[in-house]
Design a protein around this motif. Structure first.
Motif, PDB file in Angstrom:
ATOM      1  N   GLY A 106      43.905  39.369  38.833  1.00 49.74           N
ATOM      2  CA  GLY A 106      43.105  38.456  38.026  1.00 49.74           C
ATOM      3  C   GLY A 106      41.736  38.143  38.632  1.00 49.74           C
ATOM      4  N   ASP A 107      41.613  38.346  39.939  1.00 52.07           N
ATOM      5  CA  ASP A 107      40.300  38.127  40.555  1.00 52.07           C
ATOM      6  C   ASP A 107      39.394  39.322  40.212  1.00 52.07           C
ATOM      7  OD1 ASP A 107      41.274  35.811  41.600  1.00 52.07           O
ATOM      8  OD2 ASP A 107      41.449  36.565  43.670  1.00 52.07           O
ATOM      9  N   SER A 108      38.091  39.064  40.193  1.00 52.64           N
ATOM     10  CA  SER A 108      37.160  40.146  39.819  1.00 52.64           C
ATOM     11  C   SER A 108      35.820  40.002  40.530  1.00 52.64           C
ATOM     12  CB  SER A 108      36.942  40.149  38.301  1.00 52.64           C
ATOM     13  OG  SER A 108      36.294  38.957  37.896  1.00 52.64           O
ATOM     14  N   LEU A 109      35.170  41.141  40.622  1.00 48.17           N
ATOM     15  CA  LEU A 109      33.809  41.213  41.175  1.00 48.17           C
ATOM     16  C   LEU A 109      33.100  42.298  40.380  1.00 48.17           C
ATOM     17  CD1 LEU A 109      32.023  40.057  43.487  1.00 48.17           C
ATOM     18  CD2 LEU A 109      32.725  42.026  44.869  1.00 48.17           C
ATOM     19  N   SER A 110      31.970  41.949  39.722  1.00 44.25           N
ATOM     20  CA  SER A 110      31.339  42.915  38.808  1.00 44.25           C
ATOM     21  C   SER A 110      29.823  42.740  38.770  1.00 44.25           C
ATOM     22  CB  SER A 110      31.899  42.735  37.393  1.00 44.25           C
ATOM     23  OG  SER A 110      31.584  41.435  36.909  1.00 44.25           O
ATOM     24  N   ILE A 111      29.159  43.796  38.256  1.00 41.05           N
ATOM     25  CA  ILE A 111      27.710  43.758  38.038  1.00 41.05           C
ATOM     26  C   ILE A 111      27.482  43.282  36.611  1.00 41.05           C
ATOM     27  CG2 ILE A 111      25.607  45.132  37.859  1.00 41.05           C
ATOM     28  CD1 ILE A 111      26.680  46.925  40.074  1.00 41.05           C
ATOM     29  N   MET A 112      26.769  42.161  36.457  1.00 40.69           N
ATOM     30  CA  MET A 112      26.545  41.564  35.151  1.00 40.69           C
ATOM     31  C   MET A 112      25.239  42.034  34.506  1.00 40.69           C
ATOM     32  SD  MET A 112      27.775  37.643  35.926  1.00 40.69           S
ATOM     33  CE  MET A 112      27.565  37.177  34.205  1.00 40.69           C
ATOM     34  N   ALA A 113      24.221  42.390  35.313  1.00 43.01           N
ATOM     35  CA  ALA A 113      22.937  42.849  34.773  1.00 43.01           C
ATOM     36  C   ALA A 113      22.173  43.588  35.856  1.00 43.01           C
ATOM     37  CB  ALA A 113      22.130  41.666  34.244  1.00 43.01           C
ATOM     38  N   GLU A 114      21.310  44.533  35.419  1.00 37.94           N
ATOM     39  CA  GLU A 114      20.495  45.318  36.348  1.00 37.94           C
ATOM     40  C   GLU A 114      19.053  45.362  35.860  1.00 37.94           C
ATOM     41  OE1 GLU A 114      22.340  48.803  38.360  1.00 37.94           O
ATOM     42  OE2 GLU A 114      23.765  48.734  36.678  1.00 37.94           O
ATOM     43  N   GLY A 130      40.197  33.130  42.120  1.00 41.34           N
ATOM     44  CA  GLY A 130      41.039  31.927  42.049  1.00 41.34           C
ATOM     45  C   GLY A 130      40.589  30.985  40.960  1.00 41.34           C
ATOM     46  N   GLY A 131      39.976  31.547  39.891  1.00 41.00           N
ATOM     47  CA  GLY A 131      39.525  30.717  38.788  1.00 41.00           C
ATOM     48  C   GLY A 131      38.167  30.067  39.026  1.00 41.00           C
ATOM     49  N   GLN A 132      37.512  30.380  40.140  1.00 42.55           N
ATOM     50  CA  GLN A 132      36.207  29.803  40.448  1.00 42.55           C
ATOM     51  C   GLN A 132      35.129  30.879  40.256  1.00 42.55           C
ATOM     52  OE1 GLN A 132      35.592  26.600  41.194  1.00 42.55           O
ATOM     53  NE2 GLN A 132      37.788  26.193  40.915  1.00 42.55           N
ATOM     54  N   PRO A 133      34.172  30.649  39.314  1.00 42.14           N
ATOM     55  CA  PRO A 133      33.128  31.662  39.102  1.00 42.14           C
ATOM     56  C   PRO A 133      32.029  31.577  40.180  1.00 42.14           C
ATOM     57  CG  PRO A 133      32.787  29.829  37.610  1.00 42.14           C
ATOM     58  CD  PRO A 133      34.064  29.532  38.359  1.00 42.14           C
ATOM     59  N   GLY A 134      31.288  32.675  40.307  1.00 40.75           N
ATOM     60  CA  GLY A 134      30.168  32.706  41.250  1.00 40.75           C
ATOM     61  C   GLY A 134      29.096  33.680  40.772  1.00 40.75           C
ATOM     62  N   SER A 183      35.402  40.055  51.783  1.00 40.71           N
ATOM     63  CA  SER A 183      36.654  39.779  52.516  1.00 40.71           C
ATOM     64  C   SER A 183      37.845  39.631  51.571  1.00 40.71           C
ATOM     65  CB  SER A 183      36.509  38.502  53.365  1.00 40.71           C
ATOM     66  OG  SER A 183      36.298  37.368  52.523  1.00 40.71           O
ATOM     67  N   PHE A 184      37.593  39.501  50.277  1.00 48.67           N
ATOM     68  CA  PHE A 184      38.671  39.424  49.292  1.00 48.67           C
ATOM     69  C   PHE A 184      39.048  40.812  48.773  1.00 48.67           C
ATOM     70  CE2 PHE A 184      36.687  35.243  49.111  1.00 48.67           C
ATOM     71  CZ  PHE A 184      37.790  34.400  49.200  1.00 48.67           C
TER      72      PHE A 184
END
Length: 285
Positions: free
Chosen positions: A215-223, A238-242, A155-156
């Motif tokens: 500045g917001d991001s969504l990425s694949i860190m490992a596979e 918004g500066g909050q990791p997930g 939704s972001f």
């Protein structure tokens, strides 16, 4: 009773003793005539027996036994025995092709592939257990609520994201609490090859997302973390990791929300536990 001939002879003999000579001669001539008559009668009877084949017997004699008639035994013709060999028409390869039973899918004849109907349930054993988590966690009871999934994170994104519920036929959720953390897991079952499609859509969602805020991001860190496919997704909004861990095993897909500081190494250990648990709900392991 005395025979009449001998009776007369006796009487004649007795009369001879007292009768005169002329009377004796007369009686002699009578005896001669009676003897000739008896001899002629006997000869006639003998000729009749030979000519007609009639057997004369005494009235009280039992008739000769009649031999029983000889009856030829009749052997019944055996009824034709129905064949116990099922009829089959030869196939192109020369092997007989069995007939299809009523109600049987045609694709299953001859050992051909059949489409397996996916289960509409997911066993509890297919989800994470307390033994898979560090000490201090407890299992949450009741329904799992909250906007914690990757679908919510989409939704972001200003662009439209592909679905992660393609071919979904069953779902089960579980959550665990600790004094410092919260872990939630959702396991979904997908029909056919839809689970593979879900993993492809997952990558499209992450890599194709155009975030609303700079500045917001969504990425694949490992596979390739575990199971048939495993992906660790990270976000910073918004500066909050997930952190989200997604693991596929067969037709099951497990999505977990992990601690926001989870590293790829830590995620790999968790992914192995998740994949092993998923084997309790799919026959592809």
């Amino acid at each position: 009773m005395p025979d009449p001939i001998f009776s007369d002879l006796y009487q004649d003999t007795e009369d001879l003793i007292w009768a005169p000579t002329e009377q004796v001669r007369r009686r002699g001539r009578q005896r001669a005539r009676r003897t000739q008559l008896a001899a002629g009668l006997a000869a006639a009877v003998a000729v009749a027996v030979v000519a007609t084949g009639v057997v004369l017997a005494r009235p009280d004699a039992a008739p000769p036994p009649v031999p029983p008639a000889t009856v030829e035994p009749i052997t019944p013709t055996p009824a034709p025995t129905p064949s116990t060999t099922p009829s089959a028409e030869p196939s192109a390869s020369g092997a007989p092709t069995p007939s299809r039973t009523a109600g049987e899918p045609a694709a299953s004849i001859g050992g051909g592939p059949t489409s397996r109907t996916p289960s509409r349930t997911i066993p509890a054993a297919a989800t994470l257990q307390l033994a898979d988590l560090p000490t201090g966690f407890t299992m949450q009871t009741g329904k799992v609520d909250g906007d914690w999934s990757l679908e919510f994170m989409s939704s972001f994104c200003v662009n439209e994201s592909p679905t992660l519920s393609d071919g979904e036929v069953a779902t089960r959720s579980v959550a665990f609490n600790s004094p410092t953390d919260w872990i939630v897991q959702r396991v979904t079952r997908h029909s056919g090859t839809s689970a593979t499609t879900v993993m492809k859509n997952l990558r499209k969602l992450v890599t194709g997302c155009e975030m609303e805020q700079p500045g917001d991001s969504l990425s694949i860190m490992a596979e390739s973390l575990g199971g048939d496919d495993g992906v660790l997704v990270g976000s910073d909004v918004g500066g909050q990791p997930g952190r989200w861990l997604v693991v596929r095993q067969g037709d099951l897909v497990a999505q977990l929300r992990l601690d926001s500081q989870t590293t790829p190494t830590e995620a790999r250990r968790t992914a192995r536990s998740v994949a092993n648990r998923l084997c309790a709900g799919t026959d592809t392991c």
